[in-house]
Design an enzyme around this catalytic site. Structure first.
Site, short mmCIF file in Angstrom:
data_model
loop_
_atom_site.label_atom_id
_atom_site.label_comp_id
_atom_site.label_asym_id
_atom_site.label_seq_id
_atom_site.Cartn_x
_atom_site.Cartn_y
_atom_site.Cartn_z
CB SER A 39 -0.89 -0.05 1.31
OG SER A 39 -2.07 1.02 1.09
CG ASP A 197 -4.30 -1.87 0.28
OD1 ASP A 197 -3.37 -2.53 1.07
OD2 ASP A 197 -4.35 -0.61 0.50
#
Length: 288
Positions: A39, A197
């Protein structure tokens, strides 16, 4: 000293990693061979390696000036996105990662971006909603350093090697996918497949360093939340913020919160160095 390095995700909390790295890396000659990030931590691992921290923070500060809302209703009514953070983030990535910088990264170390592949045959909106919901619930109920709900739902971890990115656009696509948290950040697409993510599988992707650790090589994991306890893994060191960072993950208007994260990283980096020195001198004093 540390052969492997992992950057946890955490949105704007990841600016803590910038302050920590800039404080610690030059003092201990930190030059890991393998570096992985999830991320926003994937972004942090790259800009810190390139020494772009001051540039990044100035861009973020300028983007925050004058903003009073996290949403853009006029753009939404025109068919655009309600949350502009994704477009702002993508624009910054595209401006920063030129061909020259991509080449420099490829020569410096083996950098890998962690992404999550959603279960096959699930519509992406359904996969995203279930994955994010399970992650948030597990975080609130158990607060694990390494979540497990995503894997149990069928999300599969994947790593994108920066060495395999032929163009800056491919690098940007990998970083955007690793931070994909709809509706705040758009869904990702890497190698023709949907990606979300990296934190949906594990927000602190130390799993990618396991082979190094099994070979006896030391690794360091940079978290973005304080934890009362961390796992005990041979050859692995965890470090993270000494206190909760009071900033929203996706805010585009709280420059003071972002600056706090960075400055806390500096202070915690100094504390980390003092602890290392204390251990070193203690070992020297007790050596036969």
């Amino acid at each position: 000293m540390f052969v492997g390095l992992a950057y946890a995700g955490g949105g704007n909390r990841c600016y803590w990693q910038g302050g920590f790295y800039e404080t610690v890396a030059p003092r201990i000659g930190l030059k890991p061979r393998l570096v992985v990030g999830a991320s926003a931590g994937a972004f942090a691992m790259l800009y810190t390696a390139l020494g772009l921290g001051p540039t990044v923070r100035e861009l973020v500060r300028e983007a925050c000036i004058g903003r009073t809302s996290e949403v853009d209703w006029p753009a939404f009514r025109r068919g655009g996105r309600l949350f502009p953070v994704g477009e702002l983030y993508q624009s910054m990535l595209a401006a920063l990662f030129t061909e020259e910088r991509l080449t420099e990264l490829q020569a410096r170390a083996d950098f890998r971006v962690a992404i999550s592949r959603p279960p096959r045959f699930w519509p992406l909106p359904v996969a995203a909603a279930l994955g994010i919901g399970a992650y948030q619930l597990e975080k609130r109920l158990r607060r694990p350093v390494h979540p497990t709900a995503g894997r149990k739902l069928g999300f599969v971890p994947d790593l994108i090697r920066i060495a395999d990115c032929a163009t800056p656009a491919e690098l940007v696509a990998a970083l955007m996918a690793s931070a994909s948290v709809p509706p705040f950040m758009p869904g990702g697409l890497v190698a023709g497949r949907a990606a979300l993510d990296g934190g949906l599988v594990d927000s602190a992707p130390a799993w990618a360093l396991a082979e190094l650790e099994q070979q006896g090589e030391p690794t360091l994991v940079l978290l973005t939340r304080p934890f009362a306890q961390v796992p005990e893994v041979a050859n692995r060191t965890y470090t993270g913020p000494s206190e909760t960072i009071p900033v929203s993950q996706f805010t585009i208007r709280d420059w003071e919160g972002i600056r706090f994260a960075y400055e806390l990283g500096i202070r915690d980096g100094e504390a980390f160095l003092r602890a290392m020195e204390k251990r070193r001198t203690g070992q020297t004093a007790t050596a036969p």
